[in-house]
Write a protein that holds these residues in place. Structure first.
Motif: not given
Length: 364
Positions: A342-360
């Motif tokens: 996944d691609i993540v972006v560091v935010t004020e409160n943690g990270v936002e995970v940009l990819n939403k496709s299923q990981k199961t």
């Protein structure tokens, strides 16, 4: 031209005692100028001085397009094949007082050109890649939004491709279809050559052949991404055809746990290597440590690979606005591999995970 970042770059150059920066055609040039010409063996480069002045050295065949980008008031030194580029570089360096000075060089510049220039005049070249990476390591809100859209395009392509895959087709059939889907969804192009690694090919992290036929029972690593308004996506999912063996299930669940552990650790004020360690510890505890042969991630933006690098030994502190991949994997030679990215972006409160496709697990 990106005046905001040109000013930031001159400040970074002053901090690093670099008198000028040589930027050959590349993502770096596109980021700064909004355009990068086709790169071939003919030397051309944008030169930015720390006082904000700049000039360009160009082969005559590219003069018209670069003048359109830079404007008629910019000093452009054009050369033809008969004379070579060195005399024009020397003239430019003399006129801009760069003889005897330190010049930073971006990563796409050709070493042979640098060696020829050093033989012609008294100059010192240094690696300027870290300066250019620092320039764009913190993404603006607008840049993050472009990354979101590029990531959604990748998610949408993945949702479509798992409906397309079936036994009997080749890896290349899947690759071609994914490229077609990206263009249909409005991508400017691919951010890298799509990886379709099936069966035993999946144990090779950067496998780049496409000839194998998908079997009735199979495993496929799909690593893919696109470019949207100059910004990249990069996603990996591992899918299964005809079911999963117990070992495949164990390995997949281990990699998924590592992926989630890395994303949980990623936050402002922690080190890049701590994110790598969080993911790596999961895989080592499961007994597969020797098969995790890559870093956990890399930065992404206008280049698909840039700072920060999520690897052991990198003590760089993560900051809000940094974007990077979290992509642990297990690669068992001559058997199979699993990667989840996944691609993540560091935010004020943690990270936002940009990819939403299923990981199961996806079973086709």
């Amino acid at each position: 031209m990106n005046q905001k970042y040109l000013k930031k770059l001159t400040d970074l150059m002053s901090d690093n005692n670099v008198e000028a920066m040589l930027v050959a055609p590349s993502e770096d040039m596109s980021f700064l100028l909004g355009f990068s010409p086709h790169m071939d063996e003919r030397f051309q480069a944008f030169f930015l001085l720390k006082d904000g002045r700049y000039f360009y050295v160009v082969p005559k065949l590219n003069f018209e397009e670069m003048q359109k980008v830079l404007g008629k008031d910019t000093a452009i030194y054009q050369w033809d094949d008969g004379e070579g580029f060195l005399c024009k570089v020397k003239k430019a360096f003399e006129e801009f007082d760069l003889i005897g000075k330190t010049i930073g060089v971006n990563k796409s510049a050709r070493a042979v050109n640098m060696l020829d220039m050093k033989e012609t005049m008294d100059i010192k070249f240094v690696n300027g890649n870290h300066i250019l990476e620092e320039l764009r390591i913190i993404k603006s809100d607008d840049e993050i939004e472009k990354l979101r859209i590029a990531a959604k395009m990748a998610d949408d392509v993945f949702a479509d491709i798992i409906k397309f895959i079936k036994p009997g087709m080749t890896e290349d059939n899947i690759r071609e279809k994914m490229e077609e889907l990206f263009l249909e969804k409005g991508a400017e192009g691919l951010s890298f050559d799509t990886i379709i690694a099936s069966g035993p090919n999946s144990s090779k992290p950067h496998y780049n052949e496409y000839s194998r036929v998908i079997q009735e029972k199979d495993i496929i690593i799909i690593d893919f991404g696109c470019i949207y308004k100059g910004f990249c996506s990069d996603t990996t999912r591992t899918v299964f055809v005809g079911g999963m063996t117990e070992k495949e299930k164990e390995v997949y669940n281990t990699v998924l746990e590592a992926n989630l552990a890395g994303e949980k650790q990623a936050k402002s004020d922690v080190s890049a290597q701590s994110v790598d360690k969080a993911a790596r510890d999961v895989i080592e505890k499961a007994g597969y440590g020797e098969y995790f042969i890559t870093r956990t991630g890399h930065g992404i933006g206008s280049s698909v690979h840039e700072a920060p690098y999520i690897r052991s030994g990198n003590e760089q502190i993560l900051r809000e606005g940094m974007a990077f991949s979290v992509e642990p994997g297990i690669y068992i030679p001559n058997e199979f591999g699993v990667r989840i990215e996944d691609i993540v972006v560091v935010t004020e409160n943690g990270v936002e995970v940009l990819n939403k496709s299923q990981k199961t697990p996806v079973i086709i």
